[in-house]
Design a protein around this motif. Structure first.
Motif, PDB file in Angstrom:
ATOM      1  N   MET A 128       0.851  -1.176   0.000  1.00 38.57           N
ATOM      2  CA  MET A 128       0.000   0.000   0.000  1.00 38.57           C
ATOM      3  C   MET A 128       0.894   1.236   0.000  1.00 38.57           C
ATOM      4  O   MET A 128       1.610   1.490   0.967  1.00 38.57           O
ATOM      5  N   PRO A 129       0.873   2.008  -1.075  1.00 41.34           N
ATOM      6  CA  PRO A 129       1.729   3.199  -1.097  1.00 41.34           C
ATOM      7  C   PRO A 129       1.192   4.276  -0.160  1.00 41.34           C
ATOM      8  O   PRO A 129      -0.006   4.378   0.070  1.00 41.34           O
ATOM      9  N   GLN A 130       2.089   5.054   0.380  1.00 38.88           N
ATOM     10  CA  GLN A 130       1.700   6.156   1.254  1.00 38.88           C
ATOM     11  C   GLN A 130       1.165   7.295   0.391  1.00 38.88           C
ATOM     12  O   GLN A 130       1.639   7.523  -0.718  1.00 38.88           O
ATOM     13  N   PRO A 131       0.157   8.016   0.892  1.00 43.90           N
ATOM     14  CA  PRO A 131      -0.393   9.114   0.089  1.00 43.90           C
ATOM     15  C   PRO A 131       0.642  10.219  -0.102  1.00 43.90           C
ATOM     16  O   PRO A 131       1.429  10.515   0.792  1.00 43.90           O
ATOM     17  N   THR A 132       0.639  10.765  -1.275  1.00 44.21           N
ATOM     18  CA  THR A 132       1.554  11.871  -1.570  1.00 44.21           C
ATOM     19  C   THR A 132       0.741  13.110  -1.874  1.00 44.21           C
ATOM     20  O   THR A 132      -0.429  13.029  -2.252  1.00 44.21           O
ATOM     21  N   GLY A 133       1.319  14.227  -1.731  1.00 42.11           N
ATOM     22  CA  GLY A 133       0.629  15.476  -2.034  1.00 42.11           C
ATOM     23  C   GLY A 133      -0.102  16.005  -0.813  1.00 42.11           C
ATOM     24  O   GLY A 133       0.152  15.639   0.324  1.00 42.11           O
ATOM     25  N   LEU A 134      -1.047  16.901  -1.060  1.00 47.00           N
ATOM     26  CA  LEU A 134      -1.780  17.543   0.012  1.00 47.00           C
ATOM     27  C   LEU A 134      -2.896  16.631   0.506  1.00 47.00           C
ATOM     28  O   LEU A 134      -3.623  16.033  -0.285  1.00 47.00           O
ATOM     29  N   THR A 135      -3.025  16.555   1.807  1.00 44.09           N
ATOM     30  CA  THR A 135      -4.126  15.800   2.404  1.00 44.09           C
ATOM     31  C   THR A 135      -4.888  16.721   3.328  1.00 44.09           C
ATOM     32  O   THR A 135      -4.339  17.653   3.901  1.00 44.09           O
ATOM     33  N   THR A 136      -6.187  16.451   3.497  1.00 39.23           N
ATOM     34  CA  THR A 136      -6.996  17.287   4.377  1.00 39.23           C
ATOM     35  C   THR A 136      -6.962  16.714   5.780  1.00 39.23           C
ATOM     36  O   THR A 136      -6.958  15.484   5.959  1.00 39.23           O
TER      37      THR A 136
END
Length: 99
Positions: free
Chosen positions: A9-17
């Motif tokens: 499971m890749p870690q989320p990249t970019g902006l997260t809320t």
């Protein structure tokens, strides 16, 4: 080669809320509202005349006869299939025994 490859499971990249803030509220019990009993609506009475009784009996008889005919034909198909398989088995057995 034959081992399954489990995807990671890749870690989320970019902006997260950020998660939303949940505020609690106080629950105050109250007395239930009185429900008045409403009378049932007038229903029409089904009147069976000799003609309708005869039609119902005739319809029921027709349904029973049709369902019975379908079941008997299915049973006959099973019997014919079993008989033909038995004849084929005896034929194959006799051909093999002659060799």
């Amino acid at each position: 080669m034959f081992r399954p490859k489990v995807p990671t499971m890749p870690q989320p990249t970019g902006l997260t809320t950020p998660p939303a803030v949940v505020e609690t509220t106080a629950v105050t019990p109250h007395a239930p509202a009185s429900t008045a009993a409403t009378p049932a609506p007038n229903r029409s009475v089904v009147q069976l005349t000799p003609g309708t009784v005869l039609a119902l009996v005739g319809g029921g008889t027709a349904v029973v006869l049709v369902v019975g005919a379908v079941l008997v034909s299915m049973l006959l198909a099973v019997v014919l299939t079993a008989a033909s398989v038995a004849v084929c088995a005896l034929t194959v057995r006799s051909v093999i025994a002659r060799r």
